[in-house]
Write an enzyme that holds these catalytic residues in place. Structure first.
Site, mmCIF file in Angstrom:
data_model
loop_
_atom_site.group_PDB
_atom_site.id
_atom_site.type_symbol
_atom_site.label_atom_id
_atom_site.label_comp_id
_atom_site.label_asym_id
_atom_site.label_seq_id
_atom_site.Cartn_x
_atom_site.Cartn_y
_atom_site.Cartn_z
ATOM 1 N N GLY A 1 0.821 -1.306 -0.093
ATOM 2 C CA GLY A 1 0.052 -0.020 0.057
ATOM 3 C C GLY A 1 0.902 1.192 -0.234
ATOM 4 O O GLY A 1 2.079 1.261 -0.312
ATOM 5 N N ALA A 2 0.272 2.375 0.425
ATOM 6 C CA ALA A 2 0.786 3.712 0.160
ATOM 7 C C ALA A 2 1.125 3.845 -1.403
ATOM 8 O O ALA A 2 2.513 4.027 -1.518
ATOM 9 C CB ALA A 2 1.894 4.138 1.285
ATOM 10 N N HIS A 56 1.862 4.448 -5.121
ATOM 11 C CA HIS A 56 2.464 5.618 -6.103
ATOM 12 C C HIS A 56 2.638 5.185 -7.222
ATOM 13 O O HIS A 56 2.119 3.976 -7.641
ATOM 14 C CB HIS A 56 4.071 6.003 -5.396
ATOM 15 C CG HIS A 56 4.830 5.019 -5.129
ATOM 16 N ND1 HIS A 56 5.363 3.968 -6.217
ATOM 17 C CD2 HIS A 56 5.548 4.356 -4.195
ATOM 18 C CE1 HIS A 56 6.161 3.063 -5.785
ATOM 19 N NE2 HIS A 56 5.993 3.457 -4.323
ATOM 20 N N GLY A 104 4.990 3.844 -9.012
ATOM 21 C CA GLY A 104 5.753 2.729 -9.269
ATOM 22 C C GLY A 104 4.658 1.481 -9.234
ATOM 23 O O GLY A 104 4.696 0.792 -9.972
ATOM 24 N N HIS A 105 3.931 1.524 -8.251
ATOM 25 C CA HIS A 105 2.841 0.397 -7.949
ATOM 26 C C HIS A 105 1.912 0.457 -9.162
ATOM 27 O O HIS A 105 1.533 -0.663 -9.820
ATOM 28 C CB HIS A 105 2.083 0.497 -6.775
ATOM 29 C CG HIS A 105 2.849 0.516 -5.575
ATOM 30 N ND1 HIS A 105 3.020 1.641 -4.577
ATOM 31 C CD2 HIS A 105 3.348 -0.602 -4.781
ATOM 32 C CE1 HIS A 105 3.696 1.217 -3.486
ATOM 33 N NE2 HIS A 105 4.114 0.066 -3.838
ATOM 34 N N ASP A 119 13.021 -3.511 -5.884
ATOM 35 C CA ASP A 119 13.213 -4.244 -5.006
ATOM 36 C C ASP A 119 13.928 -5.757 -5.614
ATOM 37 O O ASP A 119 13.287 -6.836 -5.616
ATOM 38 C CB ASP A 119 12.215 -4.922 -4.083
ATOM 39 C CG ASP A 119 11.563 -3.717 -3.290
ATOM 40 O OD1 ASP A 119 11.873 -3.478 -2.271
ATOM 41 O OD2 ASP A 119 10.552 -3.013 -3.818
ATOM 42 N N VAL A 155 10.242 3.088 -11.271
ATOM 43 C CA VAL A 155 9.640 4.465 -11.660
ATOM 44 C C VAL A 155 10.222 5.408 -10.940
ATOM 45 O O VAL A 155 10.294 5.153 -9.884
ATOM 46 C CB VAL A 155 8.017 4.512 -11.465
ATOM 47 C CG1 VAL A 155 7.630 5.743 -11.929
ATOM 48 C CG2 VAL A 155 7.525 3.376 -12.406
ATOM 49 N N SER A 173 9.003 5.606 -3.735
ATOM 50 C CA SER A 173 8.791 4.623 -2.576
ATOM 51 C C SER A 173 7.770 5.147 -1.767
ATOM 52 O O SER A 173 7.555 6.267 -1.381
ATOM 53 C CB SER A 173 10.158 4.590 -1.885
ATOM 54 O OG SER A 173 10.257 3.960 -0.599
ATOM 55 N N SER A 174 7.125 4.259 -1.057
ATOM 56 C CA SER A 174 6.095 4.686 -0.153
ATOM 57 C C SER A 174 6.734 5.102 1.092
ATOM 58 O O SER A 174 6.244 6.052 1.590
ATOM 59 C CB SER A 174 5.404 3.352 0.476
ATOM 60 O OG SER A 174 4.856 2.671 -0.561
#
Ligand code: AMP
Length: 279
Positions: free
Chosen positions: A31-32, A34, A36-37, A150, A176, A185-186
């Protein structure tokens, strides 16, 4: 977007979808969310009938209880982002749904578990494989998407999939970055404005290493990078290494298959990681 919080609900939904011949793309996250996700969601959506995103802040992969406690959890905003991204399903279980009491887990993963991230975050990858194997077993995705951000985690999960002979295919997606180079990053939300500036040293050192790759030896590149990071304001370096992309062992020659530079550092109380494929 459908939201399921229990294993039972998502299992019932998935068995119905499978009967209709739907192929499933899976994006596990904490979660959190951005960009990238969301890039992983988009990649999945481009090829799969059904994209499932999970949001679960997995307690077993945190070696520092304070880090777990302060991990951002803006669930309403996340749901809005996933809805706008046309994600089909959000799986949002709580800890009791995913873990039995006093559950134990030990998977032999070899060297990769104890180097770099593994060295600085003992047991981290045991927690990662524990939860990802649970998700794979439950959701049985055709393909799962992971970020290069990661990179070691991707290699660990690949090792687990090989070891357990799971049929899921893994896809690695590019990092990203913000316009100034900082990897999304979160954890970036925990940075003050000043720390946000200090954090730029990580991506900067990676890009410098790539720029100087042809001219300098591996040892010179390592020395330059470490010295730059050790003298960077507001940064506490954990590691900088140039490794073989397949094994993450320190590279001894530039002639191998693939090389990657990886870095981890604290900026204030926030731990950040980044990496760049050099070759
Ligand atoms: P996390 O929520 O941090 O566990 O990350 C969930 C997935 O998103 C992992 O596969 C990460 O590698 C990926 N991810 C995180 N940050 C980025 C990024 N900046 N670019 C691409 N993928 C990312």
């Amino acid at each position: 977007m459908k939201i399921f919080t229990t294993r039972k609900e998502i299992l019932a939904f998935l068995s119905e979808q499978r009967l209709q011949g739907k192929r499933i793309g899976f994006v596990p996250t904490m979660g959190a969310l951005h960009q990238g996700h969301l890039s992983l969601i988009e990649t999945s959506k481009n090829s799969f009938d059904l994209t499932i995103c999970s949001i679960f802040v997995n307690p077993t992969q945190f070696n520092d209880p304070k880090d777990l406690e302060k991990y951002p959890r803006p669930i309403d905003v996340d749901i809005e982002k996933l809805t706008n991204a046309n994600c089909n399903v959000l799986f949002l279980p709580n800890v009791q749904e995913m873990y039995r009491e006093n559950e134990t887990w030990k998977m032999e993963l070899g060297d990769i578990e104890n180097i770099l991230e593994g060295k600085f975050r003992p047991n981290h990858y045991q927690g990662v494989t524990q939860i990802v194997s649970k998700f794979f077993e439950l959701i049985k995705p055709d393909v799962a998407f992971f970020g290069q951000k990661d990179f070691q985690q991707y290699l660990v999960i690949k090792a687990m999939v090989d070891k357990l002979k799971l049929s899921v295919e893994l896809v690695l997606c590019p990092i990203v970055r913000e316009a100034d180079g900082l990897a999304m990053s979160s954890r970036n939300v925990n940075l003050s404005n000043e720390e946000r500036q200090h954090a730029l040293a990580l991506s900067k050192v990676l890009f410098n290493t790539k720029d100087n790759f042809e001219e300098r030896s591996l040892d010179q590149l390592r020395e330059d990078a470490r010295s730059f990071l050790e003298h960077s304001e507001g940064l506490k370096l954990e590691y900088f290494e140039i490794t073989e992309a397949k094994t993450l062992r320190p590279a001894t020659t530039k002639n191998g298959d693939g090389l990657v530079a990886l870095v981890a550092a604290f900026v204030g109380k926030t731990r950040l990681i980044d990496n760049l494929i050099l070759k």
